[in-house]
Design an enzyme around this catalytic site. Sequence first.
Site, PDB file in Angstrom:
ATOM      1  N   GLY A  78     -40.821 105.347  95.832  1.00 41.74           N
ATOM      2  CA  GLY A  78     -39.520 104.778  95.491  1.00 41.74           C
ATOM      3  C   GLY A  78     -38.839 105.422  94.301  1.00 41.74           C
ATOM      4  O   GLY A  78     -37.762 105.007  93.921  1.00 41.74           O
ATOM      5  N   GLU A  79     -39.466 106.423  93.717  1.00 41.27           N
ATOM      6  CA  GLU A  79     -38.925 107.033  92.502  1.00 41.27           C
ATOM      7  C   GLU A  79     -38.095 108.258  92.850  1.00 41.27           C
ATOM      8  O   GLU A  79     -38.543 109.138  93.581  1.00 41.27           O
ATOM      9  CB  GLU A  79     -40.101 107.430  91.607  1.00 41.27           C
ATOM     10  CG  GLU A  79     -39.749 107.686  90.175  1.00 41.27           C
ATOM     11  CD  GLU A  79     -40.987 108.087  89.377  1.00 41.27           C
ATOM     12  OE1 GLU A  79     -40.921 109.110  88.692  1.00 41.27           O
ATOM     13  OE2 GLU A  79     -42.011 107.390  89.482  1.00 41.27           O
ATOM     14  N   ALA A  80     -36.871 108.316  92.311  1.00 42.17           N
ATOM     15  CA  ALA A  80     -35.909 109.359  92.700  1.00 42.17           C
ATOM     16  C   ALA A  80     -36.459 110.774  92.522  1.00 42.17           C
ATOM     17  O   ALA A  80     -36.334 111.620  93.403  1.00 42.17           O
ATOM     18  CB  ALA A  80     -34.618 109.197  91.902  1.00 42.17           C
ATOM     19  N   LYS A  82     -39.507 111.847  92.422  1.00 45.23           N
ATOM     20  CA  LYS A  82     -40.579 112.145  93.388  1.00 45.23           C
ATOM     21  C   LYS A  82     -39.995 112.442  94.763  1.00 45.23           C
ATOM     22  O   LYS A  82     -40.398 113.393  95.436  1.00 45.23           O
ATOM     23  CB  LYS A  82     -41.561 110.967  93.471  1.00 45.23           C
ATOM     24  CG  LYS A  82     -42.432 110.811  92.245  1.00 45.23           C
ATOM     25  CD  LYS A  82     -43.483 109.734  92.440  1.00 45.23           C
ATOM     26  CE  LYS A  82     -44.401 109.653  91.212  1.00 45.23           C
ATOM     27  NZ  LYS A  82     -45.480 108.676  91.389  1.00 45.23           N
ATOM     28  N   ILE A  83     -39.031 111.615  95.188  1.00 44.42           N
ATOM     29  CA  ILE A  83     -38.384 111.839  96.484  1.00 44.42           C
ATOM     30  C   ILE A  83     -37.733 113.216  96.501  1.00 44.42           C
ATOM     31  O   ILE A  83     -37.842 113.965  97.477  1.00 44.42           O
ATOM     32  CB  ILE A  83     -37.317 110.756  96.755  1.00 44.42           C
ATOM     33  CG1 ILE A  83     -37.961 109.375  96.856  1.00 44.42           C
ATOM     34  CG2 ILE A  83     -36.546 111.054  98.038  1.00 44.42           C
ATOM     35  CD1 ILE A  83     -36.957 108.233  96.837  1.00 44.42           C
TER      36      ILE A  83
END
Length: 317
Positions: A78-80, A82-83
């Site tokens: 859910g972390e920007a 990481k995505i």
Amino acid sequence: QGIQYLIEHRVLSSDLQEIAKFLHKGEGLNKTAIGDYLGGRDSTNIQILQAFVACHQFANLNLVQALRQFLWSFRLPGEAQKIDRMMEAFANWYCKCNPGVFQSTDTCYILSFSIIMLNTSLHNPNVKDKPPFERFVSINRGIDNGGDLPEELLKNLFESIKNEPFSIPEDDGNDLTHTFFNPNREGWLLKLGGRVKTWKRRWFILTDNCLYYFEYTTDKEPLGIIPLENLSVQKVDDPKKPNCFELFNPNCKGQKIKACKTDGDGKVVEGKHQSYKISAASPAERDEWIEAIRTSITQDPFYDLVSARKKKIASKN
């Protein structure tokens, strides 16, 4: 920590390629944990991520087929940041496996996000407003180094997702693809015209970081689309209408907002608004719309990632 434990107890080699293969095989592993680990920012994690992505065979697959394979092998965190790292690695590897399909990896990156959004909007039962193919096309205009992708390519991707949703590993965590793209709100509002200052009742739908408005609830095509990128929303007073709020661009006051609408002949034209003034039926409803719009603008990191990448393409052209 789990990987380190396995290495220390000689269950797993410290070779980065071997770790990537172990994660890709994924036997008995928690898919949420795999996603979190692969999204890490350490140089080791990034190297393992690249090796993990390279375990996938994407040659001669269309983008939806490749995404099906990729998104089944872990759960998207859910972390920007990481995505961003994970989808960047995916786009680079897909383009390497399929040279010539897209003009740049940025195109692949943006279109991949559009497909993930489309998947949720078409198959999430909370989404009442199912986007037509035309909306999918409009969202992806100009993303191929300033040019448009072939409509046939987009049609194939759209139909593939429409006919079969992504299979997402059911672990335990919160996957953004489940919550993403829910319509935040829909309902009747009054909108003040841009050129002709008259108030008209319109059916508004807030979804995919855009505010769409229609003449009737049954209309398939919107009268107008207001992308919410870079916009702000605030309460505003109007001498003629109560319970008003306004959409505006805080960075470019006096300039027209980038939006589009359908004119009397059915042609899509650029909007004429420097700001949008909208009136709700009650103060409570106005406040709920303001909150929903603010949430839509800021809630999901996907929007910011795609917006940043679109700006990058625009600045090159």
